[in-house]
Design an enzyme around this catalytic site. Sequence first.
Site, PDB file in Angstrom:
ATOM      1  N   LYS A  11     -10.299  -4.830  -4.742  1.00 42.83           N
ATOM      2  CA  LYS A  11     -11.443  -3.948  -4.979  1.00 42.83           C
ATOM      3  C   LYS A  11     -11.066  -2.483  -5.079  1.00 42.83           C
ATOM      4  CE  LYS A  11     -12.995  -4.686  -0.370  1.00 42.83           C
ATOM      5  NZ  LYS A  11     -11.959  -4.038   0.453  1.00 42.83           N
TER       6      LYS A  11
ATOM      7  N   LYS B 181       0.839  -1.218   0.000  1.00 40.72           N
ATOM      8  CA  LYS B 181       0.000   0.000   0.000  1.00 40.72           C
ATOM      9  C   LYS B 181       0.865   1.256   0.000  1.00 40.72           C
ATOM     10  CE  LYS B 181      -4.039  -1.917   0.478  1.00 40.72           C
ATOM     11  NZ  LYS B 181      -5.386  -1.947   0.281  1.00 40.72           N
TER      12      LYS B 181
ATOM     13  N   LYS C 285      -3.348 -10.119  -7.057  1.00 37.15           N
ATOM     14  CA  LYS C 285      -4.632 -10.421  -6.429  1.00 37.15           C
ATOM     15  C   LYS C 285      -5.742  -9.570  -7.054  1.00 37.15           C
ATOM     16  CE  LYS C 285      -6.032  -8.673  -2.441  1.00 37.15           C
ATOM     17  NZ  LYS C 285      -6.352  -8.322  -1.052  1.00 37.15           N
TER      18      LYS C 285
HETATM   19  P1  ATP Z   1      -8.227  -3.246  -0.901  1.00 31.33           P
HETATM   20  O1  ATP Z   1      -8.021  -3.350  -2.364  1.00 31.33           O
HETATM   21  O2  ATP Z   1      -8.989  -2.048  -0.494  1.00 31.33           O
HETATM   22  O3  ATP Z   1      -6.991  -3.431  -0.099  1.00 31.33           O
HETATM   23  P2  ATP Z   1      -9.142  -5.923  -0.933  1.00 31.33           P
HETATM   24  O4  ATP Z   1      -9.901  -6.114  -2.190  1.00 31.33           O
HETATM   25  O5  ATP Z   1      -7.784  -6.482  -0.852  1.00 31.33           O
HETATM   26  O6  ATP Z   1      -9.169  -4.430  -0.516  1.00 31.33           O
HETATM   27  P3  ATP Z   1      -9.950  -6.470   1.741  1.00 31.33           P
HETATM   28  O7  ATP Z   1     -10.980  -5.611   2.352  1.00 31.33           O
HETATM   29  O8  ATP Z   1      -8.519  -6.193   2.087  1.00 31.33           O
HETATM   30  O9  ATP Z   1     -10.065  -6.529   0.169  1.00 31.33           O
HETATM   31  O10 ATP Z   1     -10.250  -7.971   2.056  1.00 31.33           O
HETATM   32  C1  ATP Z   1     -11.437  -8.471   2.568  1.00 31.33           C
HETATM   33  C2  ATP Z   1     -11.309  -9.942   2.717  1.00 31.33           C
HETATM   34  O11 ATP Z   1     -11.337 -10.540   1.434  1.00 31.33           O
HETATM   35  C3  ATP Z   1      -9.990 -10.407   3.344  1.00 31.33           C
HETATM   36  O12 ATP Z   1     -10.238 -11.528   4.150  1.00 31.33           O
HETATM   37  C4  ATP Z   1      -9.150 -10.769   2.172  1.00 31.33           C
HETATM   38  O13 ATP Z   1      -8.215 -11.760   2.505  1.00 31.33           O
HETATM   39  C5  ATP Z   1     -10.183 -11.311   1.218  1.00 31.33           C
HETATM   40  N1  ATP Z   1      -9.811 -11.112  -0.166  1.00 31.33           N
HETATM   41  C6  ATP Z   1      -9.650  -9.915  -0.791  1.00 31.33           C
HETATM   42  N2  ATP Z   1      -9.312 -10.085  -2.066  1.00 31.33           N
HETATM   43  C7  ATP Z   1      -9.257 -11.429  -2.261  1.00 31.33           C
HETATM   44  C8  ATP Z   1      -8.953 -12.259  -3.382  1.00 31.33           C
HETATM   45  N3  ATP Z   1      -8.640 -11.723  -4.540  1.00 31.33           N
HETATM   46  N4  ATP Z   1      -9.004 -13.594  -3.225  1.00 31.33           N
HETATM   47  C9  ATP Z   1      -9.350 -14.144  -2.042  1.00 31.33           C
HETATM   48  N5  ATP Z   1      -9.642 -13.418  -0.942  1.00 31.33           N
HETATM   49  C10 ATP Z   1      -9.593 -12.094  -1.043  1.00 31.33           C
END
Ligand code: ATP
Length: 334
Positions: free
Chosen positions: A199, A114, A196
Amino acid sequence: MDEKKTMLSGIKPSGDLTLGSYLGPLHHWPKMIEEYDCYYFMADLHAITVRQNPADLRRRTLEQLAQYIACGLDPEKCTLFIQSHVHQHAELGWVLNCYAMFGELSRMTQFKDKSARNADNINGGLFTYPCLMAADILLYQPDFIPVGDDQRQHVELARNIVQRFNGVYGDVFKMPEPYIPKVGARIMSLTNPAAKMSKSDNGDTGRVTLMDDPNVIMKQFKRAITDSDTERCVRYDPENKPGVANLMTIYSSATGRSFAEIEREFDGLGYGKFKPAVGEAVVEMLRPIQEEARRIMADKAYLEGVYRAGAEKASRTAEKTLRKVYKKVGFVAR
Ligand code: ATP
Ligand code: LTN
């Protein structure tokens, strides 16, 4: 009779929920609510470690709640709340800042990622984020933390804090275990299977959100990256065919079929048939969730009732732990 075990998890309303947020943790959460005492929340305090538009943050927090319920989290059977409504999170978060070491926080890969992506806003909150997450967890004395693979390191840090804190003050916190699904723990971007599906990454075109229109979903899957080898067959080989492996993981989660069954199903058919089939399976998986989320989102009074009741219940549990901690560290009782 044995007491129910406790589960807890949260997602930041930092962007629209994606297929990754769904297949990683959210898809599994509803299965737990009968058997466990479950707490699920919208991590809005965590979301502001990256700059947010206030109106969007407010809207997304409520949409996320509606989507949690639409995914099967019945508010009568589990506790759903907004993190900032339960003031004990920020309070315990401060205390735990004083029990996490600079060195261990510096090693967090999410902080490094980040910081690289938000070079103009590497704020203190981004750095101490895992202490707040440890507070989220430890306030409720949970047994399991269902998360995707990227959060393993943060749960590990919470475990280190438990060991350190309990080592000084006795058994204050229960040791939590991460609960990471075997299939779907890391859904990758459809256009870059090395990253990954996230979002909040604005540049990421390889994302499918929970509420995307079926046409958009089909388009995203049709242009998904597969691989450049000449074999062009559907075979699970994450090392050499990461794009195909990712699509197989998604298809397997959506249909319940094993990798062997999927390989047989598409034997000799090539990617031209496989990619739209994955798209269709995802559209069908999401259709009922989308309809239900739209219906719930339109009922503002219902949503308000859910998050108010959730915060009240969460706050009661959280307060018990916070009091104990304040007493142990030596604060004068109010
Ligand atoms: P950001 O992009 O804002 O960091 P993010 O998409 O990574 O957000 P988080 O809010 O950090 O999402 O994650 C919410 C939950 O979803 C966490 O438990 C994270 O491990 C899971 N998660 C997020 N993206 C994935 C993915 N691509 N595959 C599997 N699990 C995911
Ligand atoms: N850090 C997590 C979201 C999160 C969380 C939590 C998950 C905040 N607090 C407590 C589990 C338990 C993330 O970025 N996905």
